[in-house]
Design a protein around this motif. Structure first.
Motif, short mmCIF file in Angstrom:
data_model
loop_
_atom_site.label_atom_id
_atom_site.label_comp_id
_atom_site.label_asym_id
_atom_site.label_seq_id
_atom_site.Cartn_x
_atom_site.Cartn_y
_atom_site.Cartn_z
N ARG A 213 0.84 -1.20 0.00
CA ARG A 213 0.00 0.00 0.00
C ARG A 213 0.87 1.25 0.00
NH1 ARG A 213 -3.17 0.88 4.64
NH2 ARG A 213 -1.20 0.73 5.72
N LYS A 214 0.38 2.31 -0.63
CA LYS A 214 1.15 3.55 -0.68
C LYS A 214 1.30 4.14 0.72
CE LYS A 214 -2.53 6.78 -1.62
NZ LYS A 214 -3.27 7.54 -2.54
N GLU A 215 0.37 3.87 1.62
CA GLU A 215 0.47 4.36 2.99
C GLU A 215 1.70 3.78 3.69
OE1 GLU A 215 -3.60 4.78 1.52
OE2 GLU A 215 -2.33 3.00 1.67
N ASP A 216 2.02 2.54 3.36
CA ASP A 216 3.22 1.91 3.93
C ASP A 216 4.49 2.59 3.41
OD1 ASP A 216 1.61 0.06 5.29
OD2 ASP A 216 1.66 -1.33 3.59
N VAL A 217 4.44 2.97 2.14
CA VAL A 217 5.59 3.66 1.54
C VAL A 217 5.76 5.02 2.22
CG1 VAL A 217 6.63 4.53 -0.59
CG2 VAL A 217 5.21 2.48 -0.65
N TRP A 218 4.64 5.72 2.46
CA TRP A 218 4.74 7.03 3.11
C TRP A 218 5.30 6.88 4.53
CZ3 TRP A 218 5.65 11.54 1.60
CH2 TRP A 218 5.60 12.61 2.51
N GLU A 219 4.91 5.83 5.23
CA GLU A 219 5.47 5.59 6.57
C GLU A 219 6.98 5.42 6.48
OE1 GLU A 219 3.60 2.45 8.83
OE2 GLU A 219 1.60 3.24 8.38
N LYS A 220 7.44 4.76 5.43
CA LYS A 220 8.89 4.60 5.23
C LYS A 220 9.55 5.96 4.98
CE LYS A 220 12.53 2.03 4.87
NZ LYS A 220 13.11 1.44 6.08
N VAL A 221 8.91 6.81 4.20
CA VAL A 221 9.43 8.16 3.96
C VAL A 221 9.58 8.88 5.30
CG1 VAL A 221 8.92 10.44 2.96
CG2 VAL A 221 8.55 8.36 1.60
N GLU A 222 8.54 8.83 6.12
CA GLU A 222 8.59 9.50 7.43
C GLU A 222 9.69 8.91 8.31
OE1 GLU A 222 4.45 8.99 8.51
OE2 GLU A 222 4.04 11.09 8.02
N GLU A 223 9.84 7.60 8.29
CA GLU A 223 10.91 6.95 9.06
C GLU A 223 12.28 7.44 8.60
OE1 GLU A 223 12.93 2.58 8.86
OE2 GLU A 223 10.75 2.60 9.06
N GLU A 224 12.47 7.52 7.29
CA GLU A 224 13.75 7.99 6.75
C GLU A 224 14.00 9.46 7.09
OE1 GLU A 224 15.92 6.00 5.85
OE2 GLU A 224 14.83 4.22 5.23
N LEU A 225 12.96 10.28 7.10
CA LEU A 225 13.10 11.68 7.50
C LEU A 225 13.56 11.79 8.95
CD1 LEU A 225 9.98 13.26 5.75
CD2 LEU A 225 12.37 13.88 5.34
N GLU A 226 12.98 10.96 9.81
CA GLU A 226 13.40 10.95 11.23
C GLU A 226 14.86 10.53 11.35
OE1 GLU A 226 11.92 12.14 13.98
OE2 GLU A 226 10.43 12.88 12.54
N GLU A 227 15.26 9.54 10.58
CA GLU A 227 16.66 9.10 10.62
C GLU A 227 17.60 10.21 10.13
OE1 GLU A 227 17.10 5.30 8.65
OE2 GLU A 227 15.59 4.38 9.94
N LEU A 228 17.15 10.96 9.14
CA LEU A 228 17.95 12.09 8.65
C LEU A 228 18.09 13.15 9.75
CD1 LEU A 228 19.41 13.75 6.47
CD2 LEU A 228 17.14 14.49 5.67
N LYS A 229 17.00 13.46 10.43
CA LYS A 229 17.05 14.45 11.51
C LYS A 229 18.02 14.01 12.60
CE LYS A 229 12.33 16.16 10.95
NZ LYS A 229 10.98 16.15 11.56
N ARG A 230 17.97 12.71 12.97
CA ARG A 230 18.89 12.20 13.99
C ARG A 230 20.34 12.29 13.52
NH1 ARG A 230 14.77 8.51 14.87
NH2 ARG A 230 15.77 6.88 13.65
N ALA A 231 20.56 11.94 12.26
CA ALA A 231 21.92 11.98 11.71
C ALA A 231 22.46 13.41 11.71
CB ALA A 231 21.95 11.40 10.30
N GLU A 232 21.59 14.34 11.42
CA GLU A 232 22.00 15.74 11.37
C GLU A 232 22.53 16.21 12.73
OE1 GLU A 232 20.26 20.07 9.92
OE2 GLU A 232 18.86 18.44 10.36
N THR A 233 21.96 15.69 13.80
CA THR A 233 22.40 16.11 15.14
C THR A 233 23.79 15.56 15.49
OG1 THR A 233 21.35 14.24 16.29
CG2 THR A 233 20.02 16.25 15.99
N GLY B 197 26.36 15.50 13.43
CA GLY B 197 27.40 16.26 12.74
C GLY B 197 28.24 15.41 11.81
N ASP B 198 27.89 14.15 11.64
CA ASP B 198 28.62 13.24 10.76
C ASP B 198 28.12 13.41 9.33
OD1 ASP B 198 29.63 11.09 9.29
OD2 ASP B 198 29.28 9.61 10.87
N GLY B 199 28.92 14.10 8.50
CA GLY B 199 28.51 14.42 7.13
C GLY B 199 28.20 13.19 6.29
N ALA B 200 28.97 12.12 6.46
CA ALA B 200 28.74 10.90 5.68
C ALA B 200 27.40 10.26 6.06
CB ALA B 200 29.89 9.90 5.90
N GLU B 201 27.08 10.27 7.35
CA GLU B 201 25.81 9.71 7.80
C GLU B 201 24.64 10.55 7.30
OE1 GLU B 201 23.49 8.28 11.86
OE2 GLU B 201 25.43 9.28 12.05
N VAL B 202 24.78 11.86 7.34
CA VAL B 202 23.73 12.76 6.84
C VAL B 202 23.50 12.49 5.35
CG1 VAL B 202 23.14 15.18 6.36
CG2 VAL B 202 24.09 14.54 8.59
#
Length: 175
Positions: free
Chosen positions: A74-94, A96-101
Motif C-alpha cells: 500500500r502507498k500508505e506503507d511507503v509514506w510511513e517509510k518516507v517518514e521513518e527515513e526523514l526521522e533518521e535524517l534528523k537524527r543523523a544531522e544532530t 554532525g557526521d557528514g557521511a551519515e547525513v
C-alpha cells in the motif's frame, strides 16, 4: 535468428508454453525467475546500468525488485517509510557526521521516488517541473524588486520572502 527465437520462447512461456499468468506483473515476475534460474544472472539488479542518472536508476531498481515481490502493498506503507527515513535524517544531522547525513538523505530521496511510483508520477518529470516553476517565480521576484529599484542580494530574507509570495500569487492567478 535462431538464438533470438529460442530466447523469446524461453522468456515467454505464458505464450509459447503452458504457464498461466493473471497479469503483466506475473509476466515480469516469471521473466525475472527465468533470467536468474536459466540464464545464470546473479541478481535481478544486474541489468541496471551503472551510468544511469540517479533518479532514473532508483526507479529502475525499484521496478526490478518489485518483479520478485520485494514491494510494499500500500502507498500508505511507503509514506510511513518516507517518514521513518526523514526521522533518521534528523537524527543523523544532530551527530554532525557528514557521511551519515548524506546516507540518510539518500534514503529519503530513494523513499520519495518509491512513493512517486506508487502515485504513478514520474519523479524526474515532477522535479523538472518544480525546477521550471522555481526559476519562473524567482525571475519574477527579481523583476518586481527591480521595479522598486531594489536588488535582491541587498534585501533581508523576510523581504525576499514577501516578493516570493507575491510572485507565487501572481503566477497562480495567471494560470
Amino acid at each position: 535468428m535462431d538464438g533470438i527465437t529460442e530466447k523469446m520462447i524461453k522468456r515467454h512461456p505464458h505464450i509459447y508454453g503452458d504457464v498461466k499468468v493473471e497479469n503483466e506483473e506475473d509476466v515480469k515476475r516469471n521473466w525475472q525467475k527465468i533470467k536468474i534460474q536459466q540464464e545464470g544472472k546473479k541478481s535481478v539488479l544486474s541489468g541496471v546500468p551503472k551510468a544511469m542518472p540517479s533518479i532514473a536508476k532508483a526507479t529502475r531498481i525499484q521496478e526490478k525488485v518489485k518483479q520478485v515481490g520485494f514491494e510494499w502493498k500500500r502507498k500508505e506503507d511507503v509514506w510511513e517509510k518516507v517518514e521513518e527515513e526523514l526521522e533518521e535524517l534528523k537524527r543523523a544531522e544532530t551527530t554532525g557526521d557528514g557521511a551519515e547525513v548524506e546516507e540518510e538523505l539518500g534514503d529519503v530521496f530513494f523513499s520519495l521516488i518509491n512513493y512517486a511510483r506508487f502515485l504513478k508520477v514520474d519523479a524526474e518529470t515532477a522535479l523538472e517541473k518544480c525546477n521550471k516553476k522555481f526559476i519562473t517565480r524567482f525571475q519574477l521576484m527579481e523583476t518586481m524588486a527591480n521595479q522598486e529599484d531594489k536588488i535582491l542580494a541587498n534585501l533581508p530574507l523576510q523581504e525576499m520572502d514577501s516578493f516570493w509570495n507575491k510572485a507565487k500569487a501572481m503566477l497562480k492567478n495567471n494560470g
